[in-house]
Write an enzyme that holds these catalytic residues in place. Structure first.
Site, PDB file in Angstrom:
ATOM      1  N   ASP A 406       0.867  -1.185   0.000  1.00  0.00           N
ATOM      2  CA  ASP A 406       0.000   0.000   0.000  1.00  0.00           C
ATOM      3  C   ASP A 406       0.902   1.232   0.000  1.00  0.00           C
ATOM      4  O   ASP A 406       1.964   1.222   0.637  1.00  0.00           O
ATOM      5  CB  ASP A 406      -0.911   0.004   1.239  1.00  0.00           C
ATOM      6  CG  ASP A 406      -2.105   0.943   1.052  1.00  0.00           C
ATOM      7  OD1 ASP A 406      -3.247   0.447   1.056  1.00  0.00           O
ATOM      8  OD2 ASP A 406      -1.893   2.169   0.907  1.00  0.00           O
ATOM      9  N   ASP A 489     -13.969  -7.901 -12.491  1.00  0.00           N
ATOM     10  CA  ASP A 489     -15.341  -7.461 -12.199  1.00  0.00           C
ATOM     11  C   ASP A 489     -15.586  -6.044 -12.704  1.00  0.00           C
ATOM     12  O   ASP A 489     -16.730  -5.613 -12.795  1.00  0.00           O
ATOM     13  CB  ASP A 489     -15.545  -7.515 -10.669  1.00  0.00           C
ATOM     14  CG  ASP A 489     -16.978  -7.215 -10.243  1.00  0.00           C
ATOM     15  OD1 ASP A 489     -17.905  -7.797 -10.852  1.00  0.00           O
ATOM     16  OD2 ASP A 489     -17.180  -6.410  -9.311  1.00  0.00           O
ATOM     17  N   GLU A 494     -17.914   0.461 -18.969  1.00  0.00           N
ATOM     18  CA  GLU A 494     -18.947  -0.494 -18.559  1.00  0.00           C
ATOM     19  C   GLU A 494     -20.272  -0.095 -19.192  1.00  0.00           C
ATOM     20  O   GLU A 494     -20.611   1.099 -19.216  1.00  0.00           O
ATOM     21  CB  GLU A 494     -19.062  -0.508 -17.027  1.00  0.00           C
ATOM     22  CG  GLU A 494     -17.775  -1.021 -16.395  1.00  0.00           C
ATOM     23  CD  GLU A 494     -17.784  -1.047 -14.865  1.00  0.00           C
ATOM     24  OE1 GLU A 494     -18.799  -0.667 -14.258  1.00  0.00           O
ATOM     25  OE2 GLU A 494     -16.757  -1.462 -14.298  1.00  0.00           O
ATOM     26  N   HIS A 517     -19.449  -6.055 -12.749  1.00  0.00           N
ATOM     27  CA  HIS A 517     -19.335  -5.090 -11.640  1.00  0.00           C
ATOM     28  C   HIS A 517     -20.354  -5.389 -10.529  1.00  0.00           C
ATOM     29  O   HIS A 517     -21.175  -4.544 -10.160  1.00  0.00           O
ATOM     30  CB  HIS A 517     -19.504  -3.655 -12.155  1.00  0.00           C
ATOM     31  CG  HIS A 517     -18.891  -2.640 -11.230  1.00  0.00           C
ATOM     32  ND1 HIS A 517     -18.412  -1.428 -11.648  1.00  0.00           N
ATOM     33  CD2 HIS A 517     -18.680  -2.661  -9.882  1.00  0.00           C
ATOM     34  CE1 HIS A 517     -17.949  -0.741 -10.622  1.00  0.00           C
ATOM     35  NE2 HIS A 517     -18.105  -1.482  -9.525  1.00  0.00           N
TER      36      HIS A 517
HETATM   37  N1  LIG Z   1     -16.221  -4.414  -7.546  1.00  0.00           N
HETATM   38  C1  LIG Z   1     -17.034  -3.738  -6.806  1.00  0.00           C
HETATM   39  O1  LIG Z   1     -18.238  -3.833  -6.931  1.00  0.00           O
HETATM   40  C2  LIG Z   1     -16.490  -2.840  -5.760  1.00  0.00           C
HETATM   41  C3  LIG Z   1     -17.186  -2.686  -4.578  1.00  0.00           C
HETATM   42  C4  LIG Z   1     -16.657  -1.864  -3.610  1.00  0.00           C
HETATM   43  C5  LIG Z   1     -15.460  -1.195  -3.821  1.00  0.00           C
HETATM   44  N2  LIG Z   1     -14.828  -1.338  -4.984  1.00  0.00           N
HETATM   45  C6  LIG Z   1     -13.542  -0.687  -5.231  1.00  0.00           C
HETATM   46  O2  LIG Z   1     -12.554  -1.332  -4.450  1.00  0.00           O
HETATM   47  C7  LIG Z   1     -11.466  -0.465  -4.216  1.00  0.00           C
HETATM   48  C8  LIG Z   1     -11.025  -0.540  -2.773  1.00  0.00           C
HETATM   49  O3  LIG Z   1     -12.063  -0.177  -1.916  1.00  0.00           O
HETATM   50  P1  LIG Z   1     -11.773   0.116  -0.374  1.00  0.00           P
HETATM   51  O4  LIG Z   1     -13.066   0.348   0.267  1.00  0.00           O
HETATM   52  O5  LIG Z   1     -10.872  -0.917   0.182  1.00  0.00           O
HETATM   53  O6  LIG Z   1     -10.996   1.471  -0.519  1.00  0.00           O
HETATM   54  P2  LIG Z   1      -9.973   2.128   0.523  1.00  0.00           P
HETATM   55  O7  LIG Z   1      -9.883   3.537   0.164  1.00  0.00           O
HETATM   56  O8  LIG Z   1     -10.344   1.738   1.902  1.00  0.00           O
HETATM   57  O9  LIG Z   1      -8.590   1.415   0.178  1.00  0.00           O
HETATM   58  C9  LIG Z   1      -7.823   1.712  -0.950  1.00  0.00           C
HETATM   59  C10 LIG Z   1      -6.384   1.520  -0.551  1.00  0.00           C
HETATM   60  O10 LIG Z   1      -5.588   1.542  -1.718  1.00  0.00           O
HETATM   61  C11 LIG Z   1      -4.394   2.238  -1.397  1.00  0.00           C
HETATM   62  N3  LIG Z   1      -3.783   2.677  -2.656  1.00  0.00           N
HETATM   63  C12 LIG Z   1      -4.203   3.643  -3.486  1.00  0.00           C
HETATM   64  N4  LIG Z   1      -3.414   3.699  -4.568  1.00  0.00           N
HETATM   65  C13 LIG Z   1      -2.467   2.738  -4.414  1.00  0.00           C
HETATM   66  C14 LIG Z   1      -1.391   2.297  -5.199  1.00  0.00           C
HETATM   67  N5  LIG Z   1      -1.127   2.859  -6.363  1.00  0.00           N
HETATM   68  N6  LIG Z   1      -0.643   1.297  -4.723  1.00  0.00           N
HETATM   69  C15 LIG Z   1      -0.915   0.730  -3.517  1.00  0.00           C
HETATM   70  N7  LIG Z   1      -1.930   1.106  -2.732  1.00  0.00           N
HETATM   71  C16 LIG Z   1      -2.710   2.088  -3.180  1.00  0.00           C
HETATM   72  C17 LIG Z   1      -4.838   3.354  -0.506  1.00  0.00           C
HETATM   73  O11 LIG Z   1      -3.779   3.885   0.236  1.00  0.00           O
HETATM   74  C18 LIG Z   1      -5.862   2.626   0.357  1.00  0.00           C
HETATM   75  O12 LIG Z   1      -5.282   2.051   1.501  1.00  0.00           O
HETATM   76  C19 LIG Z   1     -11.950   0.897  -4.657  1.00  0.00           C
HETATM   77  O13 LIG Z   1     -11.458   1.167  -5.925  1.00  0.00           O
HETATM   78  C20 LIG Z   1     -13.446   0.744  -4.744  1.00  0.00           C
HETATM   79  O14 LIG Z   1     -13.992   1.634  -5.635  1.00  0.00           O
HETATM   80  C21 LIG Z   1     -15.291  -2.167  -5.963  1.00  0.00           C
HETATM   81  O1  LIG Z   2     -22.768  -0.511  -7.135  1.00  0.00           O
HETATM   82  C1  LIG Z   2     -21.987   0.094  -7.860  1.00  0.00           C
HETATM   83  O2  LIG Z   2     -22.333   0.670  -8.895  1.00  0.00           O
HETATM   84  C2  LIG Z   2     -20.519   0.216  -7.499  1.00  0.00           C
HETATM   85  C3  LIG Z   2     -20.017  -0.759  -6.504  1.00  0.00           C
HETATM   86  C4  LIG Z   2     -18.584  -0.552  -6.142  1.00  0.00           C
HETATM   87  O3  LIG Z   2     -17.785  -0.419  -7.241  1.00  0.00           O
HETATM   88  C5  LIG Z   2     -18.347   0.566  -5.181  1.00  0.00           C
HETATM   89  O4  LIG Z   2     -17.596   1.470  -5.488  1.00  0.00           O
HETATM   90  O5  LIG Z   2     -18.911   0.480  -4.091  1.00  0.00           O
END
Ligand SMILES: NC(=O)c1ccc[n+]([C@@H]2O[C@H](COP(=O)([O-])OP(=O)(O)OC[C@H]3O[C@@H](n4cnc5c(N)ncnc54)[C@H](O)[C@@H]3O)[C@@H](O)[C@H]2O)c1
Ligand SMILES: O=C(O)CC[C@@H](O)C(=O)O
Length: 633
Positions: A406, A489, A494, A517
Site C-alpha cells: 500500500d 469485475d 462499462e 461489476h
Molecule cells: N467491484 C465492486 O463492486 C467494488 C465494490 C466496492 C469497492 N470497490 C472498489 O474497491 C477499491 C477498494 O475499496 P476500499 O473500500 O478498500 O478502498 P480504501 O480507500 O479503503 O482502500 C484503498 C487503498 O488503496 C491504497 N492505494 C491507493 N493507490 C495505491 C497504489 N497505487 N498502490 C498501492 N496502494 C494504493 C490506498 O492507500 C488505500 O489504503 C476501490 O477502488 C473501490 O472503488 C469495488
Molecule cells: O454498485 C456500484 O455501482 C458500485 C459498486 C462498487 O464499485 C463501489 O464502489 O462500491
C-alpha cells in the site's frame, strides 16, 4: 424563509388525518376491540366507512352513524385514545408547535370527530377548548358510548359549513383538511382558500378541488410567510436517484418529506445536464459521471450521495468549489467484495471457469492439470484499505500467506507481511488481487511491465476499478500463458444499462472469470448502503453535520437549541472575521461556532440566539467569497 410576515388569516384546521396522522374513531375501535377476535374485521369496516365519508362517497351523517353502531367503546377507553393520538400528531404540525402558541385565537379546529379526544390533544398546542368545534359522544349509564349528540350541528350533513357560518369570522379564512367536508366550506363561499393537506392521506377527489395542495404544514407556513421551525419546507427538496439503489433509499428519503424521482440505469453527461436543474440531492452509483459541466447546470444542488464506495466518477474538487458536499458508503459493501474475491481465488485455482464452460459444451475433461490448493500459497494484496485488509484476515483463515503493498502506512493484520514495493510483491505472489482506489494516478497501474513481473502461472484479480488495469496487456499475458487465469469485475468502459452489449478483449479467454461489476451487489450490501447514504445526506441537510463526507471538511456538531447558520466560502483569509462582524453589528449572540477548512473551502457553522432580524441573513449572504449560505433551523 421569506422574511416579510403577512397578517395571519383565520385557520380552520381539520383534526382526523390532518392535525393527527390517523382517524380518531378508527383508533378508538382498535383500542376497544383489543382482545376481540373480531378486531381486524370491525376495524376494517370502520375504516372503510371513514374513507367513504371523507371522500364524499357516503353522506357524512350516515357514515358516522354506521361507524358508531359498529364501535363497542366505553368511557374508560378515551384516555388511552388520547395518549395514542398525542403520539400521532402530524410530524409537520408537531415541529411547528410554537406557531400555534404564537397565534392564540386565530386557529380553530373544526371537526366531525369528538371533543372528548380532540380537546386534550390540541390543548397541548395552546388551542383553547372554545376554539375546538366538534361532536360529543353520548353514553349509557354503564359508560358505553351509545352515539353522538344529534343537536350538535357537526353531526349532520353540511355540518362544518353551518358551524363556520355561525362563527361569523371577519377577515380571510383558510381551511386546511384532507376531507371533502373541509372543501365544502370553501365551496359554500365561507372560506377564501381550501388547502388539501396530504401529509397523511391524499384523496384524489379532495385534491382535485384544492386551491393549493400541502404536503406538509411547513409548506403552508412558507407560502404564507409565517414563522416556521424549518428554514425551508422539506417537500421542496428534490432528490434525483439514478442507477437503482435499493428501494429502501427512496423510502427513507420520502419519509423525510423530500420529493424523490427515480431514473433506472445511468444518465450520460448531456442527459444529466438536462435533468439536474432544481435538484437538491443527487444519488448515483458507480456509472454516472458528475462532471464540471453537470455541476455548472446544477443550480440548487446541495449534496451528492454515492451509493457505493468509489467516488472517482465525481469531480470532487469542482463539487467543493460549488459548495456541494459528497457522501458515500465507505464500508457497507466491503464484506461482499471480500467474499467474491475469495470465491474467485478458489475457483481460479481449480480452473473451474474453464471446466464449467467445457461441461456446458458437453465435454467431460476430468484432469488435475493446472489445479492447485490455495493452502500455503502466497496472496499479494495491492491496496490494503478496507477491502484489502478484510480480505487479508479471511484469506489467512483458509491457509493463504498474505503479502500486501500500500502506498500509505497501514496496520498489518494477523500474520500479513508488508512489501515495501509493488515489484517486491509481484515477484513472490502466486495470486495478485487489486484493491486500490480509482484516483487518476492509478490509471494503468497494471500494464505489460507489471504483468511481466508476476510469477509464471500466477493468477490475477481486479475487483477495484476498471481503468487501473491496461486490459489489452492483461489479455496478452493470459493468451501467452504467462498468467494462468484472471477474475475481472470492473472495466474501463462499462455498459450503461443491461441492454447494452459487453465488449472486451477478455471475452472467450480460458480460465477467465468475468462478472458485471457485482462485487458489492448483494442484498445485504445494497440494503446497508441504502440506509447509510440517505442518513448522511439528511444529517447534513438538517444539522450541517459533515462527518464522513468525502470532500467537505468533517465536522460533527452538537445539538443546540438555537438558530443554526451554515456558511461555505472560498478558503481565503478574513471570511470568519467578516461573519462575526456582521453578527456583532446586529447584536446577535454566538452560542457556538465551528470552522474547518481544506485547501479549497472554509465551512463554518454558527449557532446564534433565536432572535435576529431578517436583514442579518442578507448581510451574511453578501459577504465576499461566499459559495453557499443556508439557515438550517
Ligand atoms: N467491484 C465492486 O463492486 C467494488 C465494490 C466496492 C469497492 N470497490 C472498489 O474497491 C477499491 C477498494 O475499496 P476500499 O473500500 O478498500 O478502498 P480504501 O480507500 O479503503 O482502500 C484503498 C487503498 O488503496 C491504497 N492505494 C491507493 N493507490 C495505491 C497504489 N497505487 N498502490 C498501492 N496502494 C494504493 C490506498 O492507500 C488505500 O489504503 C476501490 O477502488 C473501490 O472503488 C469495488
Ligand atoms: O454498485 C456500484 O455501482 C458500485 C459498486 C462498487 O464499485 C463501489 O464502489 O462500491
Amino acid at each position: 424563509m421569506p422574511d416579510q410576515p403577512t397578517p395571519l388569516p383565520y385557520l380552520i384546521i381539520d383534526f382526523d388525518s390532518t392535525f393527527t396522522q390517523v382517524e380518531g374513531l378508527d383508533e378508538l375501535a382498535d383500542i376497544a376491540l383489543e382482545n376481540s377476535p373480531e378486531r381486524e374485521k370491525i376495524v376494517g369496516q370502520i375504516r372503510a366507512l371513514t374513507d367513504r365519508g371523507m371522500s364524499g362517497e357516503l353522506g357524512f351523517a350516515e357514515s358516522l352513524k354506521q361507524r358508531l353502531a359498529l364501535l363497542p367503546a366505553r368511557r374508560e377507553h378515551l384516555p388511552l385514545l388520547v395518549e395514542r393520538l398525542q403520539g400521532k400528531v402530524s410530524e409537520s404540525i408537531r415541529r411547528n408547535r410554537s406557531f400555534f402558541e404564537q397565534f392564540p385565537g386565530r386557529v380553530y379546529i373544526v371537526s366531525s370527530g369528538f371533543r372528548e379526544f380532540i380537546e386534550p390533544v390540541v390543548g397541548e398546542f395552546g388551542i383553547a377548548p372554545e376554539f375546538v368545534l366538534a361532536n360529543t359522544f353520548t353514553f349509557d349509564k354503564d359508560d358505553h358510548i351509545t352515539g353522538f349528540d344529534p343537536d350538535n350541528v357537526l353531526s349532520r350533513d353540511g355540518g362544518k359549513i353551518e358551524q363556520l357560518r355561525r362563527l361569523h369570522l371577519t377577515g380571510p379564512v383558510y381551511v386546511l383538511g384532507d376531507g371533502y367536508t373541509d372543501y365544502q366550506m370553501r365551496e359554500a363561499g365561507l372560506a377564501d382558500r381550501f388547502y388539501a393537506f396530504t401529509e397523511n392521506v391524499a384523496r384524489p377527489a379532495v385534491v382535485a378541488q384544492a386551491d393549493k395542495v400541502l404536503p406538509s404544514f411547513d409548506e403552508f407556513l412558507y407560502q404564507n410567510k409565517l414563522p416556521m421551525s424549518l428554514s425551508y419546507p422539506k417537500n421542496r427538496i428534490k432528490v434525483l436517484l439514478l442507477e437503482n439503489p435499493d428501494p429502501r433509499a427512496a423510502e427513507l428519503l420520502r419519509q423525510e418529506g423530500y420529493q424523490v424521482e427515480l431514473v433506472p440505469g445511468g444518465l450520460d453527461e448531456d442527459e444529466l445536464v438536462e435533468r439536474i436543474e432544481g435538484v437538491s440531492l443527487l444519488g448515483i452509483r458507480s456509472k454516472t459521471q458528475v462532471t464540471a459541466r453537470v455541476l455548472e447546470a446544477a443550480n440548487r444542488l446541495i449534496g451528492i450521495g454515492a451509493f457505493c464506495i468509489g467516488t472517482n466518477q465525481i469531480d470532487l474538487t469542482e463539487c467543493l468549489k460549488k459548495g456541494v458536499a459528497v457522501f458515500n458508503a465507505p464500508f457497507s459493501n466491503t464484506r461482499s467484495v471480500v467474499e467474491l474475491a475469495l470465491g474467485e481465488i478458489l475457483l481460479l485455482a481449480r480452473r473451474v471457469p474453464e471446466k464449467n464452460a467445457l461441461m456446458h459444451a458437453g465435454k467431460w475433461d476430468k484432469s488435475a492439470g493446472g489445479a492447485f490448493e490455495v493452502r500455503g500459497k502466497k496472496l499479494g494484496i495491492v491496496g490494503y484499505g478496507n477491502i484489502g485488509s478484510q480480505l487479508s484476515v479471511v484469506a489467512e483463515a483458509i491457509g493463504l500467506q498474505v503479502f500486501y503493498f500500500d502506498i500509505a502506512e497501514k496496520l498489518q493484520l494477523g500474520n500479513a507481511t508488508r512489501c515495501r514495493t509493488l515489484a517486491e510483491l509481484l515477484a513472490q505472489a502466486d495470486i495478485v488481487t487489486l484493491h486500490v482506489d480509482g484516483r487518476p494516478e492509478n490509471t494503468n497501474l497494471f500494464g505489460a511491465e507489471e504483468f511481466a513481473r508476476m510469477k509464471p502461472g500466477a493468477l490475477f484479480l481486479n475487483n477495484a476499478r476498471g481503468p487501473v488495469v491496461d486490459v489489452p496487456a492483461l489479455a496478452a499475458a493470459l493468451r501467452s500463458g504467462h498468467l494462468d487465469g484472471a477474475a475481472v469485475d470492473v472495466f474501463p468502459y462499462e455498459p450503461k444499462t443491461n441492454d447494452e452489449p459487453f465488449e472486451s478483449e477478455l471475452r472467450g479467454l480460458p480460465n477467465v472469470l468475468l462478472t458485471p461489476h457485482i462485487g458489492g451487489s448483494t442484498a445485504e450490501a445494497q440494503r446497508n448502503i441504502a440506509e447509510f447514504v440517505p442518513e448522511r445526506l439528511m444529517q447534513y441537510i438538517n444539522t450541517g453535520n459533515t462527518q464522513q463526507s468525502v470532500n467537505f471538511p468533517n465536522i460533527q456538531l452538537p445539538e443546540q437549541a438555537a438558530h443554526r447558520l451554515m456558511h461555505i466560502h472560498h478558503n481565503v483569509p478574513g471570511v470568519l472575521a467578516q461573519i462575526n462582524q456582521v453578527l456583532a453589528a446586529h447584536s446577535v449572540n454566538i452560542l457556538g461556532q465551528y470552522l474547518k477548512t481544506n485547501e479549497h473551502i472554509g465551512y463554518v457553522i454558527t449557532d446564534v440566539d433565536k432572535q435576529y432580524e431578517p436583514a442579518l441573513i442578507e448581510k451574511l449572504r453578501e459577504i465576499e467569497h461566499t459559495i453557499k449560505f443556508r439557515v438550517l433551523y
